[in-house]
Design an enzyme around this catalytic site. Structure first.
Site, short mmCIF file in Angstrom:
data_model
loop_
_atom_site.label_atom_id
_atom_site.label_comp_id
_atom_site.label_asym_id
_atom_site.label_seq_id
_atom_site.Cartn_x
_atom_site.Cartn_y
_atom_site.Cartn_z
N HIS A 193 -43.77 49.39 20.85
CA HIS A 193 -44.39 48.78 22.05
C HIS A 193 -43.52 49.05 23.29
O HIS A 193 -42.95 48.12 23.87
CB HIS A 193 -44.60 47.27 21.84
CG HIS A 193 -45.63 46.69 22.77
ND1 HIS A 193 -46.44 45.65 22.45
CD2 HIS A 193 -45.98 47.04 24.04
CE1 HIS A 193 -47.23 45.36 23.47
NE2 HIS A 193 -46.96 46.19 24.46
N ARG A 231 -53.58 47.53 22.96
CA ARG A 231 -53.29 46.39 22.09
C ARG A 231 -53.68 46.74 20.65
O ARG A 231 -54.74 47.29 20.39
CB ARG A 231 -54.08 45.16 22.54
CG ARG A 231 -53.46 44.43 23.72
CD ARG A 231 -52.12 43.79 23.36
NE ARG A 231 -51.47 43.11 24.47
CZ ARG A 231 -50.60 43.67 25.31
NH1 ARG A 231 -50.26 44.93 25.18
NH2 ARG A 231 -50.04 42.96 26.27
N GLU A 273 -46.69 42.33 15.81
CA GLU A 273 -45.43 43.02 16.16
C GLU A 273 -44.24 42.08 15.99
O GLU A 273 -44.39 40.89 16.22
CB GLU A 273 -45.52 43.50 17.60
CG GLU A 273 -46.64 44.52 17.79
CD GLU A 273 -46.86 44.92 19.24
OE1 GLU A 273 -46.14 44.42 20.13
OE2 GLU A 273 -47.75 45.74 19.49
C1 DGY Z 1 -48.05 44.74 28.75
O1 DGY Z 1 -47.44 44.50 29.80
O2 DGY Z 1 -49.05 44.14 28.40
C2 DGY Z 1 -47.48 45.83 27.93
O3 DGY Z 1 -48.16 46.00 26.75
C3 DGY Z 1 -46.01 45.54 27.68
O4 DGY Z 1 -45.34 46.70 27.45
#
Ligand code: DGY
Length: 320
Positions: free
Chosen positions: A285, A237, A266
């Site tokens: 991402h 994250r 994002e």
């Molecule tokens: C999640 O599932 O939390 C991932 O970061 C998405 O790609």
């Protein structure tokens, strides 16, 4: 029952949902603007959302009929789970299925940085190949016997260990709770303090959730402890890193480079300071973005929603 999706999901999933519910899919700007989300959630029983949506108390409390939030992600730091739970709203999520894909993305970023993949590609396209024939030109770094430091030894951290072991890297880790000696031995990894993880690694990879404890835990003070030749990888994250501090560290060459799949806010664009730097690899991402994984995530996200709306146990539920 009425449900809202903050973005399009797979066609099979929409078809499935439409058999049971009155379905509304947001197709405009992403993330869905907060006012719009608040107005649309008012008459909905269920919500399917994504990591860049902010499902905060205002949104949750506007959903007076809301019973279920199903996120298409393993991370759920974008949802105010406490407020949801106080209102009796259950949150479903999609762990496990994306572990391998995210670990693969981590290795892809490590390899791309160590072996200068984006640079090489650019060089060939720009007719510069003939300029790098010298013995010291365009050299990367071996992964062999380099130290990989993993922050967060959950499912994804362990899947990265498996992969990095194949590249014969030395692996150290830091986690909120230390693994058992047996598990450390089985995985071939060594526990170190948080600071030593940054001090001793040739590449640090982040695999912890974003929580109040990990918020911007990676700052300039910590980056200053890293080797000048070291890299930082983040597929977890964005909010775990203080981005301003990382930009400073990259600009001053305090560390050699970074590979990021996640960001504070994002999506980012070409105006973001990172986009102007050559010692950073940026990905949109995409840790879980494979055909196989994203399909499984969609299956689980809709199944969680269906089961919860039918007052049944979901496949995966966030426990507060
Ligand atoms: C999640 O599932 O939390 C991932 O970061 C998405 O790609």
């Amino acid at each position: 029952m009425k449900i809202l999706l903050t973005r399009k999901i797979h066609d099979f999933a929409i078809k499935e949902l439409k058999k049971k519910y009155d379905v509304e899919v947001h197709t405009g700007k992403i993330p869905m603007p907060k006012n719009l989300l608040i107005s649309k959630i008012k008459d909905k029983d269920g919500l399917i959302c994504y990591p860049y949506d902010s499902i905060d108390a205002d949104v949750i409390n506007a959903g007076t009929k809301l019973r279920v939030i199903s996120t298409y992600s393993v991370g759920y730091d974008h949802i105010d789970v406490k407020t949801a739970s106080s209102r009796g709203i259950v949150v479903g999520y999609t762990p496990e299925v994306l572990t391998r894909a995210t670990a693969d993305m981590t290795m892809a970023l490590i390899l791309a940085l160590f072996r200068r993949i984006p640079e090489g590609d650019k060089l060939v396209r720009n007719d510069k190949w003939s300029t790098i024939f010298g013995p010291y030109e365009f050299l990367g770094t071996d992964l062999y016997q380099k130290t990989l430091g993993i922050f967060g030894m959950g499912r994804i951290g362990k899947a990265v260990v498996k992969r990095a072991s194949g590249f014969e890297m030395n692996i150290i880790y830091h986690n909120r709770t230390r693994l058992t000696k047996n598990e450390e031995k089985r995985l071939g990894i060594k526990y170190v303090s948080f600071e030593n993880l940054f001090r001793d690694s040739d590449v640090v990879s982040i695999h912890s959730p974003h929580t109040p404890q990990t918020h911007e835990i990676i700052n300039l003070k910590l980056l200053n402890k890293m080797k000048r030749t070291a890299f930082l990888i983040n597929t977890a994250r964005g909010k775990i890193i203080n981005e301003k501090d990382l930009a400073t560290a990259l600009k001053r060459r305090i560390i050699a480079g970074a590979g990021l799949d996640v960001f504070q806010k994002e999506p980012i664009n070409s105006k973001h300071p990172f986009a102007k730097m050559d010692n950073i690899i940026l990905m949109p991402h995409s840790g879980s973005a494979t055909i196989e994984t994203r399909r499984k995530m969609a299956e689980i996200a809709i199944k969680n929603l269906e089961l919860l709306l039918a007052d049944k146990k979901p496949i995966y539920q966030v426990i507060v």
